[in-house]
Design a protein around this motif. Structure first.
Motif, PDB file in Angstrom:
ATOM      1  N   PHE A 183       0.823  -1.200   0.000  1.00  0.00           N
ATOM      2  CA  PHE A 183       0.000   0.000   0.000  1.00  0.00           C
ATOM      3  C   PHE A 183       0.862   1.257   0.000  1.00  0.00           C
ATOM      4  N   GLY A 184       0.287   2.322  -0.541  1.00  0.00           N
ATOM      5  CA  GLY A 184       0.898   3.628  -0.391  1.00  0.00           C
ATOM      6  C   GLY A 184       0.760   4.098   1.049  1.00  0.00           C
ATOM      7  N   PRO A 185       1.452   5.186   1.416  1.00  0.00           N
ATOM      8  CA  PRO A 185       1.440   5.642   2.817  1.00  0.00           C
ATOM      9  C   PRO A 185       0.045   5.914   3.364  1.00  0.00           C
ATOM     10  N   ARG A 186      -0.793   6.626   2.592  1.00  0.00           N
ATOM     11  CA  ARG A 186      -2.140   6.918   3.092  1.00  0.00           C
ATOM     12  C   ARG A 186      -2.940   5.645   3.297  1.00  0.00           C
ATOM     13  N   ASP A 187      -2.918   4.756   2.299  1.00  0.00           N
ATOM     14  CA  ASP A 187      -3.686   3.523   2.400  1.00  0.00           C
ATOM     15  C   ASP A 187      -3.169   2.627   3.512  1.00  0.00           C
ATOM     16  N   TRP A 188      -1.855   2.611   3.725  1.00  0.00           N
ATOM     17  CA  TRP A 188      -1.310   1.798   4.812  1.00  0.00           C
ATOM     18  C   TRP A 188      -1.845   2.291   6.159  1.00  0.00           C
ATOM     19  N   HIS A 189      -1.845   3.605   6.349  1.00  0.00           N
ATOM     20  CA  HIS A 189      -2.340   4.180   7.601  1.00  0.00           C
ATOM     21  C   HIS A 189      -3.806   3.808   7.833  1.00  0.00           C
ATOM     22  N   ILE A 190      -4.634   4.015   6.811  1.00  0.00           N
ATOM     23  CA  ILE A 190      -6.063   3.723   6.957  1.00  0.00           C
ATOM     24  C   ILE A 190      -6.290   2.236   7.156  1.00  0.00           C
ATOM     25  N   HIS A 191      -5.604   1.411   6.366  1.00  0.00           N
ATOM     26  CA  HIS A 191      -5.790  -0.035   6.461  1.00  0.00           C
ATOM     27  C   HIS A 191      -5.425  -0.561   7.839  1.00  0.00           C
ATOM     28  N   GLU A 192      -4.320  -0.105   8.375  1.00  0.00           N
ATOM     29  CA  GLU A 192      -3.863  -0.667   9.642  1.00  0.00           C
ATOM     30  C   GLU A 192      -4.723  -0.235  10.823  1.00  0.00           C
ATOM     31  N   MET A 193      -5.388   0.903  10.725  1.00  0.00           N
ATOM     32  CA  MET A 193      -6.309   1.276  11.786  1.00  0.00           C
ATOM     33  C   MET A 193      -7.626   0.502  11.658  1.00  0.00           C
ATOM     34  N   LEU A 194      -8.138   0.358  10.431  1.00  0.00           N
ATOM     35  CA  LEU A 194      -9.414  -0.325  10.224  1.00  0.00           C
ATOM     36  C   LEU A 194      -9.289  -1.835  10.293  1.00  0.00           C
ATOM     37  N   PHE A 195      -8.228  -2.386   9.702  1.00  0.00           N
ATOM     38  CA  PHE A 195      -8.121  -3.835   9.554  1.00  0.00           C
ATOM     39  C   PHE A 195      -6.959  -4.437  10.345  1.00  0.00           C
ATOM     40  N   GLY A 196      -6.266  -3.612  11.133  1.00  0.00           N
ATOM     41  CA  GLY A 196      -5.241  -4.110  12.039  1.00  0.00           C
ATOM     42  C   GLY A 196      -5.675  -3.909  13.475  1.00  0.00           C
ATOM     43  N   TYR A 197      -5.861  -2.647  13.861  1.00  0.00           N
ATOM     44  CA  TYR A 197      -6.254  -2.318  15.233  1.00  0.00           C
ATOM     45  C   TYR A 197      -7.657  -2.837  15.561  1.00  0.00           C
ATOM     46  N   VAL A 198      -8.644  -2.498  14.741  1.00  0.00           N
ATOM     47  CA  VAL A 198     -10.036  -2.840  15.056  1.00  0.00           C
ATOM     48  C   VAL A 198     -10.244  -4.354  15.179  1.00  0.00           C
ATOM     49  N   PRO A 199      -9.749  -5.198  14.247  1.00  0.00           N
ATOM     50  CA  PRO A 199      -9.953  -6.638  14.424  1.00  0.00           C
ATOM     51  C   PRO A 199      -9.327  -7.195  15.700  1.00  0.00           C
ATOM     52  N   ALA A 200      -8.215  -6.615  16.154  1.00  0.00           N
ATOM     53  CA  ALA A 200      -7.619  -7.085  17.407  1.00  0.00           C
ATOM     54  C   ALA A 200      -8.569  -6.821  18.577  1.00  0.00           C
ATOM     55  N   VAL A 201      -9.128  -5.615  18.642  1.00  0.00           N
ATOM     56  CA  VAL A 201     -10.081  -5.301  19.716  1.00  0.00           C
ATOM     57  C   VAL A 201     -11.330  -6.164  19.582  1.00  0.00           C
ATOM     58  N   LEU A 202     -11.830  -6.310  18.359  1.00  0.00           N
ATOM     59  CA  LEU A 202     -13.036  -7.113  18.124  1.00  0.00           C
ATOM     60  C   LEU A 202     -12.828  -8.558  18.560  1.00  0.00           C
ATOM     61  N   THR A 203     -11.653  -9.106  18.265  1.00  0.00           N
ATOM     62  CA  THR A 203     -11.362 -10.486  18.663  1.00  0.00           C
ATOM     63  C   THR A 203     -11.331 -10.618  20.175  1.00  0.00           C
ATOM     64  N   GLY A 204     -10.669  -9.679  20.849  1.00  0.00           N
ATOM     65  CA  GLY A 204     -10.656  -9.715  22.304  1.00  0.00           C
ATOM     66  C   GLY A 204     -12.054  -9.634  22.887  1.00  0.00           C
ATOM     67  N   PHE A 205     -12.904  -8.786  22.305  1.00  0.00           N
ATOM     68  CA  PHE A 205     -14.277  -8.644  22.780  1.00  0.00           C
ATOM     69  C   PHE A 205     -15.073  -9.929  22.549  1.00  0.00           C
ATOM     70  N   LEU A 206     -14.992 -10.475  21.330  1.00  0.00           N
ATOM     71  CA  LEU A 206     -15.775 -11.671  21.003  1.00  0.00           C
ATOM     72  C   LEU A 206     -15.339 -12.874  21.826  1.00  0.00           C
ATOM     73  N   PHE A 207     -14.036 -13.076  21.947  1.00  0.00           N
ATOM     74  CA  PHE A 207     -13.553 -14.258  22.657  1.00  0.00           C
ATOM     75  C   PHE A 207     -13.772 -14.153  24.166  1.00  0.00           C
ATOM     76  N   THR A 208     -14.172 -12.976  24.631  1.00  0.00           N
ATOM     77  CA  THR A 208     -14.552 -12.805  26.029  1.00  0.00           C
ATOM     78  C   THR A 208     -16.064 -12.911  26.183  1.00  0.00           C
ATOM     79  N   ALA A 209     -16.816 -12.417  25.193  1.00  0.00           N
ATOM     80  CA  ALA A 209     -18.277 -12.449  25.282  1.00  0.00           C
ATOM     81  C   ALA A 209     -18.849 -13.829  24.969  1.00  0.00           C
ATOM     82  N   ILE A 210     -18.272 -14.532  24.012  1.00  0.00           N
ATOM     83  CA  ILE A 210     -18.846 -15.812  23.570  1.00  0.00           C
ATOM     84  C   ILE A 210     -18.940 -16.827  24.706  1.00  0.00           C
ATOM     85  N   PRO A 211     -17.910 -16.999  25.566  1.00  0.00           N
ATOM     86  CA  PRO A 211     -18.088 -17.926  26.693  1.00  0.00           C
ATOM     87  C   PRO A 211     -19.248 -17.544  27.607  1.00  0.00           C
TER      88      PRO A 211
END
Length: 393
Positions: free
Chosen positions: A46-74
């Protein structure tokens, strides 16, 4: 496997993924500022702008979402949480994807896409197995937004490979994440608020989930979908203005003004407030301000507030934000407002982008200083109230 399960860090899903998300959030924005200033370069697909946007949307957010789901599902299924080796493997997969997207691991673009998508697909597969095994059919729908996030991520990669820059994938990623906040936030914010207010004495309580909430969610899904694929559609500005009004009313129905003495609650309300503010900015034709109000304020604020509360509750700490975590959240809010209203350059040597990035980094550094040890150490036992002394004769 047994040894790994005994490690506090890999004993529950929220622990490794909240820690990874916070570390990533605190580190990636200073790197982005260095790239933006020309002091560093990213060698990935990715170019610099796309890398920044991608890593916040598809790097940071999925990590938080996974932590939330794997805590809520049990809690939903009554089954034991995933721990040990599965969490280690997923954490490693997430890290490898981040390194590949940044170009640290040299791979062709299609291989980077495959590696990056495999994380969300693995999360969806594990969540599906757990929900089906627990026969928790009503929460099976949670797989849908994870799948939509993966589809938006795939679109982002394909556009970058074929067109040189992402377009639909960016808006689709925002739309999926925002709808998750509208959906999940619309459940937990009034629920937590009601539980706290009911112990404070008589007074107005949050309105229960009803037809108005369904209307707000359906309208949001429709407008965000149209915006993702046809951003120039006539009438879309008016639709965003309508969304802003709907969600202001929805927020007011939750009685957040009664939570002034509980930062652990009003942080959730303020994070949700950034949704109508961002929608209003988009309605006024200010996409940069709107996307940063939504990205930093709504997405960043809600994920930070949820990580704070979940980490306290699941490690045995009192549900009290305290000075450092309250300051961290306020710094994040300041980062959102600063990025929205100040020009990129023009504050002497420091522009709005650099100032906002610094405030964001300080916010997550504060979170790590306070919550980081909780995530890596065993939970503490909650103190039980002392029994009343027997009456004297």
């Amino acid at each position: 496997m047994t040894r790994l399960s005994r490690l506090a860090l890999f004993s529950y899903g929220f622990r490794p993924f909240f820690l990874l998300a916070a570390l990533f959030a605190a580190a990636v924005i200073p790197l982005w500022l260095a790239v933006w200033a020309g002091h560093a370069a990213i060698a990935g697909p990715f170019g610099p702008r796309d890398w920044h946007i991608h890593e916040m949307l598809f790097g940071y957010v999925p990590a938080v979402l996974t932590g939330f789901l794997f805590t809520a599902i049990p809690n939903w299924t009554g089954r034991m949480p995933r721990r040990g080796l599965p969490l280690v493997a997923l954490s490693g997969l997430w890290l490898l994807a981040r390194l590949a997207v940044a170009g640290v691991i040299a791979l062709p673009a299609w291989a980077v896409m495959a590696l990056d998508l495999s994380f969300l697909l693995a999360v969806a597969a594990i969540a599906l197995i757990e929900i089906v095994a627990g026969r928790n059919w009503r929460n099976l729908a949670v797989i849908v937004p994870v799948g939509l996030m993966a589809a938006a991520n795939a679109t982002f990669h394909v556009e970058a490979m074929t067109r040189g820059a992402a377009d639909i994938g960016i808006r689709a990623g925002f739309a999926c994440t925002l709808f998750l906040i509208l959906l999940i936030g619309g459940r937990i914010v009034p629920s937590f608020t009601r539980n706290w207010l009911s112990r404070q004495g008589p007074g107005a309580l949050p309105a229960p989930f009803g037809r108005f909430d369904r209307l707000a969610l359906l309208a949001s899904a429709a407008v965000l979908t149209l915006w993702s694929f046809a951003p120039g559609l006539p009438g879309l500005s008016a639709a965003f203005a309508g969304l802003a009004g709907l969600h202001l009313v929805r927020l007011a129905r939750w009685r957040g003004w009664r939570c002034g003495r509980a930062p652990i609650l009003w942080t959730l309300h303020i994070a949700y407030l950034f949704l109508p503010l961002g929608f209003a900015a988009l309605a006024l034709g200010a996409p940069v301000a709107g996307l940063h109000l939504l990205g930093i304020g709504a997405i960043g604020g809600m994920t930070l507030a949820v990580m704070m509360r979940a980490s306290m509750g699941h490690t045995g700490r009192p549900l009290q934000a305290g000075g450092l975590l309250t300051a961290a959240f306020l710094l994040l809010c300041a980062a959102a407002v600063t990025r929205a209203v100040l020009p990129d350059q023009g504050f002497g040597a420091i522009g709005g982008l650099a100032l906002s990035g610094t405030l964001w980094t300080l916010a997550f550094t504060g979170f790590l200083l306070k919550v980081g040890p909780w995530l890596t150490l065993p939970s503490v036992a909650r103190r039980q109230p002392s029994p009343a002394p027997p009456p004297r004769n």
